[in-house]
Motif scaffolding. Structure first.
Motif, PDB file in Angstrom:
ATOM      1  N   ASN A  61       0.821  -1.205   0.000  1.00 16.10           N
ATOM      2  CA  ASN A  61       0.000   0.000   0.000  1.00 16.10           C
ATOM      3  C   ASN A  61       0.858   1.259   0.000  1.00 16.10           C
ATOM      4  O   ASN A  61       0.617   2.185  -0.765  1.00 16.10           O
ATOM      5  CB  ASN A  61      -0.917  -0.024   1.226  1.00 16.10           C
ATOM      6  N   ALA A  62       1.888   1.296   0.843  1.00 20.64           N
ATOM      7  CA  ALA A  62       2.684   2.517   1.030  1.00 20.64           C
ATOM      8  C   ALA A  62       3.553   2.853  -0.182  1.00 20.64           C
ATOM      9  O   ALA A  62       3.791   4.021  -0.467  1.00 20.64           O
ATOM     10  CB  ALA A  62       3.569   2.380   2.272  1.00 20.64           C
ATOM     11  N   TYR A  63       4.037   1.826  -0.877  1.00 20.58           N
ATOM     12  CA  TYR A  63       5.029   2.074  -1.923  1.00 20.58           C
ATOM     13  C   TYR A  63       4.576   1.729  -3.338  1.00 20.58           C
ATOM     14  O   TYR A  63       5.359   1.841  -4.278  1.00 20.58           O
ATOM     15  CB  TYR A  63       6.315   1.310  -1.608  1.00 20.58           C
ATOM     16  N   ALA A  64       3.324   1.322  -3.517  1.00 27.81           N
ATOM     17  CA  ALA A  64       2.844   0.890  -4.834  1.00 27.81           C
ATOM     18  C   ALA A  64       3.065   1.943  -5.913  1.00 27.81           C
ATOM     19  O   ALA A  64       3.410   1.602  -7.049  1.00 27.81           O
ATOM     20  CB  ALA A  64       1.374   0.512  -4.762  1.00 27.81           C
TER      21      ALA A  64
ATOM     22  N   ASN B 157       6.934   9.684  -0.289  1.00 25.59           N
ATOM     23  CA  ASN B 157       6.037   9.011   0.647  1.00 25.59           C
ATOM     24  C   ASN B 157       5.278  10.061   1.465  1.00 25.59           C
ATOM     25  O   ASN B 157       5.883  10.914   2.108  1.00 25.59           O
ATOM     26  CB  ASN B 157       6.846   8.094   1.568  1.00 25.59           C
ATOM     27  N   THR B 158       3.971   9.957   1.459  1.00 26.30           N
ATOM     28  CA  THR B 158       3.153  10.912   2.212  1.00 26.30           C
ATOM     29  C   THR B 158       3.340  10.767   3.721  1.00 26.30           C
ATOM     30  O   THR B 158       2.875  11.625   4.483  1.00 26.30           O
ATOM     31  CB  THR B 158       1.660  10.754   1.867  1.00 26.30           C
ATOM     32  N   ALA B 159       4.037   9.728   4.173  1.00 29.22           N
ATOM     33  CA  ALA B 159       4.333   9.576   5.604  1.00 29.22           C
ATOM     34  C   ALA B 159       5.112  10.781   6.121  1.00 29.22           C
ATOM     35  O   ALA B 159       5.045  11.093   7.318  1.00 29.22           O
ATOM     36  CB  ALA B 159       5.119   8.293   5.865  1.00 29.22           C
TER      37      ALA B 159
ATOM     38  N   GLU C 195       5.873  15.090  10.169  1.00 29.42           N
ATOM     39  CA  GLU C 195       5.901  16.528  10.444  1.00 29.42           C
ATOM     40  C   GLU C 195       4.775  16.920  11.401  1.00 29.42           C
ATOM     41  O   GLU C 195       4.972  17.759  12.283  1.00 29.42           O
ATOM     42  CB  GLU C 195       5.829  17.324   9.138  1.00 29.42           C
ATOM     43  N   SER C 196       3.616  16.297  11.286  1.00 27.47           N
ATOM     44  CA  SER C 196       2.508  16.603  12.194  1.00 27.47           C
ATOM     45  C   SER C 196       2.824  16.177  13.629  1.00 27.47           C
ATOM     46  O   SER C 196       2.201  16.658  14.568  1.00 27.47           O
ATOM     47  CB  SER C 196       1.213  15.931  11.715  1.00 27.47           C
ATOM     48  N   GLN C 197       3.810  15.305  13.786  1.00 28.30           N
ATOM     49  CA  GLN C 197       4.207  14.820  15.108  1.00 28.30           C
ATOM     50  C   GLN C 197       5.486  15.499  15.615  1.00 28.30           C
ATOM     51  O   GLN C 197       6.084  15.053  16.594  1.00 28.30           O
ATOM     52  CB  GLN C 197       4.402  13.298  15.071  1.00 28.30           C
ATOM     53  N   GLY C 198       5.898  16.568  14.934  1.00 26.62           N
ATOM     54  CA  GLY C 198       7.031  17.360  15.411  1.00 26.62           C
ATOM     55  C   GLY C 198       8.375  17.041  14.789  1.00 26.62           C
ATOM     56  O   GLY C 198       9.391  17.626  15.171  1.00 26.62           O
ATOM     57  N   TYR C 199       8.431  16.142  13.830  1.00 25.09           N
ATOM     58  CA  TYR C 199       9.685  15.821  13.144  1.00 25.09           C
ATOM     59  C   TYR C 199       9.958  16.888  12.088  1.00 25.09           C
ATOM     60  O   TYR C 199       9.028  17.444  11.506  1.00 25.09           O
ATOM     61  CB  TYR C 199       9.598  14.452  12.463  1.00 25.09           C
ATOM     62  N   THR C 200      11.230  17.153  11.855  1.00 24.82           N
ATOM     63  CA  THR C 200      11.624  18.117  10.827  1.00 24.82           C
ATOM     64  C   THR C 200      12.671  17.493   9.905  1.00 24.82           C
ATOM     65  O   THR C 200      13.451  16.627  10.325  1.00 24.82           O
ATOM     66  CB  THR C 200      12.204  19.403  11.442  1.00 24.82           C
ATOM     67  N   VAL C 201      12.686  17.960   8.669  1.00 25.88           N
ATOM     68  CA  VAL C 201      13.690  17.511   7.702  1.00 25.88           C
ATOM     69  C   VAL C 201      14.986  18.255   7.994  1.00 25.88           C
ATOM     70  O   VAL C 201      14.988  19.479   8.119  1.00 25.88           O
ATOM     71  CB  VAL C 201      13.227  17.786   6.255  1.00 25.88           C
TER      72      VAL C 201
ATOM     73  N   TYR D  85      14.384  11.722   2.501  1.00 29.38           N
ATOM     74  CA  TYR D  85      14.603  12.837   3.402  1.00 29.38           C
ATOM     75  C   TYR D  85      15.105  12.269   4.719  1.00 29.38           C
ATOM     76  O   TYR D  85      14.693  11.181   5.139  1.00 29.38           O
ATOM     77  CB  TYR D  85      13.298  13.611   3.674  1.00 29.38           C
ATOM     78  N   LEU D  86      15.976  13.015   5.384  1.00 26.78           N
ATOM     79  CA  LEU D  86      16.447  12.687   6.721  1.00 26.78           C
ATOM     80  C   LEU D  86      15.654  13.566   7.675  1.00 26.78           C
ATOM     81  O   LEU D  86      15.617  14.789   7.517  1.00 26.78           O
ATOM     82  CB  LEU D  86      17.946  12.974   6.855  1.00 26.78           C
ATOM     83  N   MET D  87      15.010  12.936   8.647  1.00 26.09           N
ATOM     84  CA  MET D  87      14.164  13.678   9.576  1.00 26.09           C
ATOM     85  C   MET D  87      14.629  13.427  11.000  1.00 26.09           C
ATOM     86  O   MET D  87      15.255  12.415  11.293  1.00 26.09           O
ATOM     87  CB  MET D  87      12.699  13.272   9.404  1.00 26.09           C
ATOM     88  N   GLU D  88      14.295  14.390  11.874  1.00 25.72           N
ATOM     89  CA  GLU D  88      14.671  14.245  13.284  1.00 25.72           C
ATOM     90  C   GLU D  88      13.586  14.810  14.177  1.00 25.72           C
ATOM     91  O   GLU D  88      12.783  15.652  13.788  1.00 25.72           O
ATOM     92  CB  GLU D  88      16.003  14.949  13.575  1.00 25.72           C
TER      93      GLU D  88
END
Length: 181
Positions: free
Chosen positions: A38-41, A143-145, A150-156, A173-176
């Motif tokens: 589903n995620a990568y189709a 990936n729309t994830a 980002e909605s949970q406070g992660y940033t690129v 992308y590298l996120m933290e």
């Protein structure tokens, strides 16, 4: 709303995180296949998905993770019906004071029920308990994830193209997320 013909139903979704063991490897593999389809189709070719699943989710690979004291898998179970909805895999001390979220996947029918948010809150607690102050992850650029993170406070904080063998790359992308103590 009296007389409007409108009814509002609130469904409470409750989840349990269960520490995975080597006996859970077939379940992890099944959940990965179901969620990846589903995620990568629309992002990866079928050949790349098959290649990555066979490498990243082989019994030997997951088994080596489970034998690493800093690497943890938890199964995400819907307490309402007992079904397994996904899993989370992370590694403490991946870098100095940093935990890496390697994997968090939910089957398509469980998305939007709050399991992902609850799993990330659980991870935040585990990271704090283990003395790390940062969580990192990679997410495919298409990936729309990324929006969820980002909605949970992660940033690129960067991006990278990683050769994974077989003629394939991951373009991420590298996120933290920074844990505030």
């Amino acid at each position: 709303m009296k007389g409007s013909g409108f009814s509002l139903f609130l469904i409470i979704t409750s989840m349990k995180l269960i520490k995975a063991t080597e006996n859970d490897i077939p379940l992890i593999q099944d959940l990965a296949r179901r969620s990846w389809g589903n995620a990568y189709a629309d992002i990866l070719s079928g050949e790349q998905m098959d290649y990555m699943l066979s490498k990243m989710y082989s019994e030997a690979e997951i088994g080596s993770h489970l034998r690493n004291a800093d690497y943890h898998y938890y199964m995400i179970q819907d307490e309402n019906n007992g079904s397994y909805e996904g899993f989370i895999g992370y590694q403490h001390h991946y870098e100095e004071q940093t935990t890496k979220l390697h994997r968090i996947y939910l089957v398509p029918e469980s998305k939007g029920k709050g399991f992902g948010k609850q799993a990330l809150k659980f991870l935040n607690g585990k990271v704090s308990e283990n003395g790390d102050q940062r969580i990192i992850l990679t997410v495919n650029k298409h990936n729309t994830a990324r929006n969820f993170y980002e909605s949970q406070g992660y940033t690129v904080y960067g991006e990278g193209v990683f050769d994974i063998g077989g003629g394939f790359v991951m373009d991420d992308y590298l996120m933290e997320f920074l844990i505030h103590k």
